[in-house]
Design a protein around this motif. Structure first.
Motif, PDB file in Angstrom:
ATOM      1  N   ARG A 179      -9.804  -0.462   4.861  1.00 33.10           N
ATOM      2  CA  ARG A 179     -11.100   0.177   5.098  1.00 33.10           C
ATOM      3  C   ARG A 179     -11.734   0.706   3.809  1.00 33.10           C
ATOM      4  NH1 ARG A 179     -10.855   4.053  10.103  1.00 33.10           N
ATOM      5  NH2 ARG A 179     -10.224   5.553   8.515  1.00 33.10           N
ATOM      6  N   CYS A 180     -11.850  -0.185   2.829  1.00 28.39           N
ATOM      7  CA  CYS A 180     -12.544   0.156   1.572  1.00 28.39           C
ATOM      8  C   CYS A 180     -13.785  -0.737   1.491  1.00 28.39           C
ATOM      9  CB  CYS A 180     -11.614  -0.067   0.377  1.00 28.39           C
ATOM     10  SG  CYS A 180     -10.093   0.914   0.443  1.00 28.39           S
TER      11      CYS A 180
ATOM     12  N   TRP B 267      -6.460   4.093   1.793  1.00 21.19           N
ATOM     13  CA  TRP B 267      -7.512   4.078   2.805  1.00 21.19           C
ATOM     14  C   TRP B 267      -8.792   4.683   2.236  1.00 21.19           C
ATOM     15  CZ3 TRP B 267      -4.970   6.489   7.825  1.00 21.19           C
ATOM     16  CH2 TRP B 267      -3.882   5.700   8.208  1.00 21.19           C
ATOM     17  N   ASN B 268      -9.908   4.122   2.638  1.00 17.12           N
ATOM     18  CA  ASN B 268     -11.218   4.754   2.418  1.00 17.12           C
ATOM     19  C   ASN B 268     -11.465   5.127   0.954  1.00 17.12           C
ATOM     20  OD1 ASN B 268     -11.375   4.537   5.167  1.00 17.12           O
ATOM     21  ND2 ASN B 268     -11.176   6.732   5.572  1.00 17.12           N
TER      22      ASN B 268
ATOM     23  N   VAL C  85      -5.538   8.815   1.300  1.00 10.67           N
ATOM     24  CA  VAL C  85      -6.862   8.665   1.888  1.00 10.67           C
ATOM     25  C   VAL C  85      -7.907   9.265   0.954  1.00 10.67           C
ATOM     26  CG1 VAL C  85      -8.277   9.092   3.917  1.00 10.67           C
ATOM     27  CG2 VAL C  85      -5.799   8.858   4.165  1.00 10.67           C
ATOM     28  N   GLY C  86      -8.860   8.448   0.550  1.00  8.68           N
ATOM     29  CA  GLY C  86      -9.969   8.952  -0.240  1.00  8.68           C
ATOM     30  C   GLY C  86      -9.756   8.816  -1.737  1.00  8.68           C
TER      31      GLY C  86
ATOM     32  N   GLU D 128     -13.820   5.196  -1.266  1.00  9.89           N
ATOM     33  CA  GLU D 128     -15.281   5.058  -1.323  1.00  9.89           C
ATOM     34  C   GLU D 128     -15.775   4.939  -2.768  1.00  9.89           C
ATOM     35  OE1 GLU D 128     -16.953   8.318   0.759  1.00  9.89           O
ATOM     36  OE2 GLU D 128     -16.005   7.812   2.674  1.00  9.89           O
TER      37      GLU D 128
END
Length: 606
Positions: free
Chosen positions: A439-440, A416-417, A392-393, A419
């Protein structure tokens, strides 16, 4: 015998079984009481279509002329089939021939092990193999991948000789009569009642089960964990598998009575907290917490110094720091994340509001946030070589990119994610089995590095067997609103499952593949493809593909997808179903009417 063709003799249908059974019982007995024909049907069903059992039991019932005799016999068939007249003398010895001819003791042990589960139980192939690995049956292999591959080979062999049966979705089961034979082999025939003990005890009053004290392996089932009674000492218990149909917590103090337990499987036990005292299980090597409702992994786990296999559920939110780093012998660490397609898309992850109940920022790792600290703990483990978890991240992803050890160990990767990343360059992960990207919001393009050790670039037929993604079998992308296409998938030669959800900008799945030879076989191993809420999707592939392995296509909320990449030669080997909205199906355009008529029988409306 060098036969040209082998035919598998299937079990009889229910009607065929009942007719054969009644024939062996005889009209005289069937007419001796009005209740007996109905009881005969019940008894016939207990044989599960196996002709040998039907004939043997039917003959044994031929002289029973009262309903009471039939009811007692049926009860014995349900509870102690090996003691029923003719089973131990005629049926099991014949079935035992297949068992005796298994190639080695490892396969025989793996076969007997499935009998620990109740009748009609279906288990995922990989879950069963991991249990075999946890038990030490496959210890002769250096890597987990080799053990898993051999486990799959064992399952296929047991299916070939009809000791295992296929269930849906990569699951396996055992015929009821074969299971009865396995239990007979494991106890009465060998004269050793401690090898496997199956106790599906709904009341869970284990202290009333006298055999339990001597058992080596126990399966328990209950409607509620709160009803579980604290048992007496289990000095020989090596394996405990618990299933519960209701939520609850494990009774306090239970594990004080299991001093040598090696395998603990609480998957599907629906627990919300880890059992108190689990840290006392100093001999534990395998712990399965899949399909539970755990939110937090207790610091108590850090005392399990011999733990080698840890399987966790995607609902988990918190792992306390330095728990994983203390598991110095850990080889397998897996967090299974589930993705399901439905009218409301679901992913097994947590919302911000759900995880604020227990924040301890300096002491815990929050899996729904940046989990770089967890990756660092895994990287520090000497024996770790099989990892599956969400990353994540961006910081966590960068940690993966900088760690060759983690890349070598990664088998299922969930990103996930990420950003700020618009172009994702996938790292070289040779052993990756499954990839999910979720969820990107800024991601527009995904690329793979096609440069091999000799500096070659490009897509050529002799390059594919050495592809850096040769082992990748499953790709799932979800909530990538700016992603344009998935053309990079043409470089994934072993892809079996593809799911694409909520990618609002995507117009094509496979874009320009003109430089790929038509005989190369794009998607040649693809078994399923799922497309959901892709409002601008117009094409899966610009040209029709043969899809020699395709079984299912699912399409929902893709109003502009007017053509499927199918022709008269597509999916000829095993297509089972095309699912979608009726309006979408009726609006599809086909090259000719023959192709439309070919695929219409496979359509099923959502």
């Amino acid at each position: 015998m060098e036969a040209q063709k082998s035919l598998k003799v299937e079990c009889l249908t229910e009607d065929e079984a009942i007719n054969l059974f009644k024939k062996k019982v005889g009209e005289t007995t069937l007419n001796s009481h009005s209740d007996i024909p109905q009881l005969a049907e019940i008894a016939a069903k207990e044989c599960q279509g196996l002709p040998l059992a039907i004939v043997t039991i039917g003959r044994a019932m031929a002289d029973k002329k009262t309903p009471q005799e039939w009811e007692r016999a049926i009860q014995m068939l349900k509870t102690y089939p090996s003691k029923f007249s003719g089973m131990g003398a005629h049926v099991f010895p014949v079935l035992k021939f297949s068992y005796d001819n298994l190639p080695n003791d490892t396969i025989k042990t793996c076969f007997l092990y499935l009998a620990i589960f109740p009748e009609d139980h279906e288990i995922w192939d990989e879950d069963l193999i991991f249990l075999w690995i946890g038990e030490g049956f496959l210890d002769g292999f250096v890597s987990i991948d080799e053990a898993l591959n051999h486990g799959h080979h064992i399952i296929e062999h047991l299916k070939t000789v009809c000791l295992f049966e296929n269930a849906e979705f990569d699951r396996v089961k055992m015929h009821d009569v074969i299971r009865d034979m396995a239990l007979w082999l494991a106890s009465e025939y060998r004269g050793n009642k401690n090898i496997i003990l199956v106790e599906e005890v709904d009341t869970m009053e284990v202290h009333q089960v006298s055999k339990a004290k001597e058992a080596q392996r126990i399966y328990l089932s209950t409607s509620s964990l709160e009803e579980l009674t604290i048992p007496p000492s289990f000095p020989n218990l090596l394996t405990l598998i618990v299933r519960s149909r209701g939520l609850g917590t494990f009774p306090s103090g239970f594990f004080h009575f299991t001093p040598v337990i090696k395998v603990l499987d609480l998957s599907n036990a629906r627990i919300t907290k880890l059992p108190t005292g689990i840290g006392k299980l100093v001999t534990l090597q395998y712990l399965n917490l899949l399909n539970t409702d755990l939110r937090e992994l207790s610091p108590e786990l850090a005392t399990l110094k011999r733990l080698r296999y840890l399987l966790l559920e995607g609902s988990l939110e918190i792992i306390f720091k330095e728990v994983i780093s203390h598991l110095s012998l850990l080889r397998v660490f897996s967090i299974r994340v589930k993705y399901m397609l439905s009218k409301r898309n679901y992913i097994s992850s947590s919302t911000e509001e759900e995880v604020n109940y227990s924040r301890k920022a300096d002491k815990a790792i929050y899996l729904h946030e940046d989990n770089k600290a967890l990756l660092e703990e895994l990287e520090g483990l000497e024996h770790i070589n099989w990892v599956s978890l969400p990353i994540v991240g961006t910081l966590s992803f960068q940690k993966l990119l900088n760690s060759q050890k983690l890349q070598n160990a990664m088998r299922r990767l969930h990103l996930w994610n990420l950003e700020g990343i618009s172009i994702l360059q996938l790292p070289r992960i040779n052993h990756l089995h499954s990839l999910a990207i979720y969820r990107c919001g800024e991601l527009q393009d995904i690329k793979v590095n096609l440069e091999n050790e000799r500096g070659k670039r490009g897509f050529v037929a002799d390059y594919i067997p050495n592809s850096i993604f040769y082992n990748l079998r499953s790709v799932h992308v979800n909530q990538l609103p700016k992603l344009l296409d998935l053309t990079w998938l043409i470089y994934i030669p072993s892809l079996e499952h593809l799911s694409v959800y909520h990618c609002e900008s995507m117009e094509e799945v496979i874009g320009d593949a003109s430089r790929v030879p038509e005989n190369l076989g794009i998607f040649s191993r693809l078994e399923s493809m799922n497309f959901y809420h892709l409002p601008n999707l117009r094409s899966i592939s610009r040209r029709a593909l043969p899809f020699p392995s395709l079984k299912t296509i699912s399409v929902m909320e893709c109003p502009n997808l007017r053509k499927l990449p199918l022709d008269s030669n597509s999916a000829r080997n095993g297509l089972k179903r095309i699912r979608g909205e009726s309006e979408w199906w009726q609006g599809l355009q086909w090259k000719d009417e023959t192709i439309q008529l070919t695929f219409t029988p496979y359509f099923k409306e959502w």
